[in-house]
Design a protein around this motif. Structure first.
Motif, PDB file in Angstrom:
ATOM      1  N   MET A  83      21.706   7.621 -39.583  1.00  0.00           N
ATOM      2  CA  MET A  83      20.462   7.573 -40.352  1.00  0.00           C
ATOM      3  C   MET A  83      20.199   8.946 -40.951  1.00  0.00           C
ATOM      4  SD  MET A  83      18.127   5.202 -37.850  1.00  0.00           S
ATOM      5  CE  MET A  83      17.848   6.503 -36.666  1.00  0.00           C
ATOM      6  N   ASP A  84      20.253   9.032 -42.264  1.00  0.00           N
ATOM      7  CA  ASP A  84      20.011  10.277 -42.991  1.00  0.00           C
ATOM      8  C   ASP A  84      18.748  10.163 -43.841  1.00  0.00           C
ATOM      9  OD1 ASP A  84      23.549  10.333 -43.553  1.00  0.00           O
ATOM     10  OD2 ASP A  84      22.433  11.457 -42.032  1.00  0.00           O
ATOM     11  N   SER A  85      18.245  11.298 -44.292  1.00  0.00           N
ATOM     12  CA  SER A  85      17.048  11.326 -45.143  1.00  0.00           C
ATOM     13  C   SER A  85      15.927  10.488 -44.550  1.00  0.00           C
ATOM     14  CB  SER A  85      17.389  10.823 -46.553  1.00  0.00           C
ATOM     15  OG  SER A  85      18.423  11.593 -47.125  1.00  0.00           O
ATOM     16  N   LEU A  86      15.693  10.682 -43.271  1.00  0.00           N
ATOM     17  CA  LEU A  86      14.711   9.862 -42.568  1.00  0.00           C
ATOM     18  C   LEU A  86      13.303  10.088 -43.095  1.00  0.00           C
ATOM     19  CD1 LEU A  86      16.233  10.117 -39.026  1.00  0.00           C
ATOM     20  CD2 LEU A  86      15.653   7.976 -40.184  1.00  0.00           C
ATOM     21  N   LYS A  87      12.524   9.010 -43.097  1.00  0.00           N
ATOM     22  CA  LYS A  87      11.154   9.016 -43.588  1.00  0.00           C
ATOM     23  C   LYS A  87      10.213   8.611 -42.453  1.00  0.00           C
ATOM     24  CE  LYS A  87      12.759   7.368 -48.114  1.00  0.00           C
ATOM     25  NZ  LYS A  87      12.618   6.297 -49.129  1.00  0.00           N
ATOM     26  N   PRO A  88       8.959   9.001 -42.540  1.00  0.00           N
ATOM     27  CA  PRO A  88       8.004   8.590 -41.495  1.00  0.00           C
ATOM     28  C   PRO A  88       7.955   7.078 -41.295  1.00  0.00           C
ATOM     29  CG  PRO A  88       7.055  10.333 -42.820  1.00  0.00           C
ATOM     30  CD  PRO A  88       8.353   9.949 -43.489  1.00  0.00           C
ATOM     31  N   GLU A  89       8.165   6.327 -42.357  1.00  0.00           N
ATOM     32  CA  GLU A  89       8.123   4.865 -42.227  1.00  0.00           C
ATOM     33  C   GLU A  89       9.335   4.294 -41.497  1.00  0.00           C
ATOM     34  OE1 GLU A  89       7.737   6.675 -45.025  1.00  0.00           O
ATOM     35  OE2 GLU A  89       8.651   5.667 -46.771  1.00  0.00           O
ATOM     36  N   ASP A  90      10.310   5.117 -41.177  1.00  0.00           N
ATOM     37  CA  ASP A  90      11.442   4.677 -40.352  1.00  0.00           C
ATOM     38  C   ASP A  90      11.101   4.725 -38.863  1.00  0.00           C
ATOM     39  OD1 ASP A  90      13.579   6.445 -42.609  1.00  0.00           O
ATOM     40  OD2 ASP A  90      13.277   4.275 -42.518  1.00  0.00           O
ATOM     41  N   THR A  91       9.947   5.254 -38.535  1.00  0.00           N
ATOM     42  CA  THR A  91       9.526   5.342 -37.131  1.00  0.00           C
ATOM     43  C   THR A  91       9.382   3.952 -36.530  1.00  0.00           C
ATOM     44  OG1 THR A  91       8.381   7.441 -37.474  1.00  0.00           O
ATOM     45  CG2 THR A  91       7.685   6.091 -35.590  1.00  0.00           C
ATOM     46  N   ASP A  92      10.088   3.711 -35.435  1.00  0.00           N
ATOM     47  CA  ASP A  92      10.090   2.404 -34.789  1.00  0.00           C
ATOM     48  C   ASP A  92      10.954   2.481 -33.537  1.00  0.00           C
ATOM     49  OD1 ASP A  92       9.841  -0.097 -37.407  1.00  0.00           O
ATOM     50  OD2 ASP A  92       8.666   0.113 -35.556  1.00  0.00           O
ATOM     51  N   GLU A 111      22.562 -12.963 -29.636  1.00  0.00           N
ATOM     52  CA  GLU A 111      22.525 -13.529 -28.290  1.00  0.00           C
ATOM     53  C   GLU A 111      22.094 -12.524 -27.229  1.00  0.00           C
ATOM     54  OE1 GLU A 111      26.210 -15.406 -27.452  1.00  0.00           O
ATOM     55  OE2 GLU A 111      25.690 -15.958 -25.392  1.00  0.00           O
ATOM     56  N   TYR A 112      22.539 -11.296 -27.386  1.00  0.00           N
ATOM     57  CA  TYR A 112      22.215 -10.254 -26.408  1.00  0.00           C
ATOM     58  C   TYR A 112      21.603  -9.062 -27.129  1.00  0.00           C
ATOM     59  CZ  TYR A 112      25.481 -13.012 -23.609  1.00  0.00           C
ATOM     60  OH  TYR A 112      26.116 -14.036 -22.968  1.00  0.00           O
ATOM     61  N   TRP A 113      20.720  -8.364 -26.428  1.00  0.00           N
ATOM     62  CA  TRP A 113      20.022  -7.214 -26.972  1.00  0.00           C
ATOM     63  C   TRP A 113      20.028  -6.058 -25.990  1.00  0.00           C
ATOM     64  CZ3 TRP A 113      18.233  -7.393 -31.926  1.00  0.00           C
ATOM     65  CH2 TRP A 113      18.086  -8.644 -32.512  1.00  0.00           C
ATOM     66  N   GLY A 114      19.795  -4.869 -26.529  1.00  0.00           N
ATOM     67  CA  GLY A 114      19.555  -3.717 -25.679  1.00  0.00           C
ATOM     68  C   GLY A 114      18.067  -3.529 -25.446  1.00  0.00           C
ATOM     69  N   GLN A 115      17.732  -2.474 -24.719  1.00  0.00           N
ATOM     70  CA  GLN A 115      16.336  -2.188 -24.393  1.00  0.00           C
ATOM     71  C   GLN A 115      15.626  -1.415 -25.505  1.00  0.00           C
ATOM     72  OE1 GLN A 115      14.552  -3.182 -21.627  1.00  0.00           O
ATOM     73  NE2 GLN A 115      16.326  -4.450 -21.162  1.00  0.00           N
ATOM     74  N   GLY A 116      16.382  -0.890 -26.438  1.00  0.00           N
ATOM     75  CA  GLY A 116      15.789  -0.179 -27.557  1.00  0.00           C
ATOM     76  C   GLY A 116      15.775   1.325 -27.365  1.00  0.00           C
ATOM     77  N   THR A 117      15.760   2.038 -28.478  1.00  0.00           N
ATOM     78  CA  THR A 117      15.645   3.493 -28.468  1.00  0.00           C
ATOM     79  C   THR A 117      14.599   3.884 -29.518  1.00  0.00           C
ATOM     80  OG1 THR A 117      16.878   5.579 -28.606  1.00  0.00           O
ATOM     81  CG2 THR A 117      17.572   3.845 -30.111  1.00  0.00           C
ATOM     82  N   GLN A 118      13.710   4.781 -29.130  1.00  0.00           N
ATOM     83  CA  GLN A 118      12.598   5.166 -29.996  1.00  0.00           C
ATOM     84  C   GLN A 118      13.066   6.189 -31.029  1.00  0.00           C
ATOM     85  OE1 GLN A 118       9.131   4.196 -29.988  1.00  0.00           O
ATOM     86  NE2 GLN A 118       9.180   5.321 -31.935  1.00  0.00           N
ATOM     87  N   VAL A 119      12.748   5.916 -32.272  1.00  0.00           N
ATOM     88  CA  VAL A 119      12.971   6.871 -33.358  1.00  0.00           C
ATOM     89  C   VAL A 119      11.612   7.236 -33.939  1.00  0.00           C
ATOM     90  CG1 VAL A 119      13.908   7.175 -35.686  1.00  0.00           C
ATOM     91  CG2 VAL A 119      15.272   6.021 -33.924  1.00  0.00           C
ATOM     92  N   THR A 120      11.311   8.525 -33.931  1.00  0.00           N
ATOM     93  CA  THR A 120      10.046   9.006 -34.471  1.00  0.00           C
ATOM     94  C   THR A 120      10.326  10.066 -35.530  1.00  0.00           C
ATOM     95  OG1 THR A 120       8.955   8.624 -32.341  1.00  0.00           O
ATOM     96  CG2 THR A 120       7.822  10.050 -33.917  1.00  0.00           C
ATOM     97  N   VAL A 121       9.809   9.828 -36.723  1.00  0.00           N
ATOM     98  CA  VAL A 121      10.013  10.758 -37.831  1.00  0.00           C
ATOM     99  C   VAL A 121       8.669  11.370 -38.179  1.00  0.00           C
ATOM    100  CG1 VAL A 121      10.909  11.075 -40.155  1.00  0.00           C
ATOM    101  CG2 VAL A 121      11.872   9.290 -38.676  1.00  0.00           C
ATOM    102  N   GLY A 122       8.558  12.651 -37.917  1.00  0.00           N
ATOM    103  CA  GLY A 122       7.290  13.322 -38.185  1.00  0.00           C
ATOM    104  C   GLY A 122       7.418  14.791 -37.938  1.00  0.00           C
ATOM    105  N   SER A 123       6.430  15.506 -38.407  1.00  0.00           N
ATOM    106  CA  SER A 123       6.411  16.952 -38.188  1.00  0.00           C
ATOM    107  C   SER A 123       5.430  17.204 -37.094  1.00  0.00           C
ATOM    108  CB  SER A 123       5.999  17.666 -39.453  1.00  0.00           C
ATOM    109  OG  SER A 123       4.749  17.164 -39.901  1.00  0.00           O
TER     110      SER A 123
END
Length: 123
Positions: A83-92, A111-123
């Protein structure tokens, strides 16, 4: 229950980059489609990108085209989302999913999922 494991999330400034990884210890990802989704609290899971078993078919939602790149290393049983040129709206929270039906933007395919990883874009 079989599960995927995501890693690589974190806090990054706008314009920065992160690389997410998706792997599994009890699943072989080689012959299956893998998708990356994101979800905010109270919202539906949104398809971000996916890749077919061969890697020849990929999908990106419009908002990330030209900024995100999906790839797979079957020798490492891992799928990546650069993920490049990340924007605040990519936060999820970002999730990876395993599909026997190939690359799809529809979460119901997976069928299968992971638990997720938090991505936060901000200053």
């Amino acid at each position: 229950q079989l599960q995927l494991v995501e890693s690589g999330g974190g806090l990054v400034q706008p314009g920065g980059s992160l690389r997410l990884s998706c792997t599994a210890s009890e699943l072989t990802l080689d012959y299956h489609g893998i998708g990356w989704f994101r979800q905010a609290p109270g919202k539906e899971r949104e398809g971000v990108s996916c890749i077919s078993s061969s890697g020849q078919i990929t999908y990106y939602t419009d908002s990330v085209k030209g900024r995100f790149t999906i790839s797979r290393d079957n020798a490492k049983n891992t799928v990546y989302l650069q993920m490049d040129s990340l924007k605040p709206e990519d936060t999820d929270v970002y999730y990876c999913g395993f599909s026997r039906d190939g690359c799809s933007s529809w979460a119901g395919t997976y069928e299968y999922w992971g638990q997720g990883t938090q991505v936060t874009v901000g200053s």
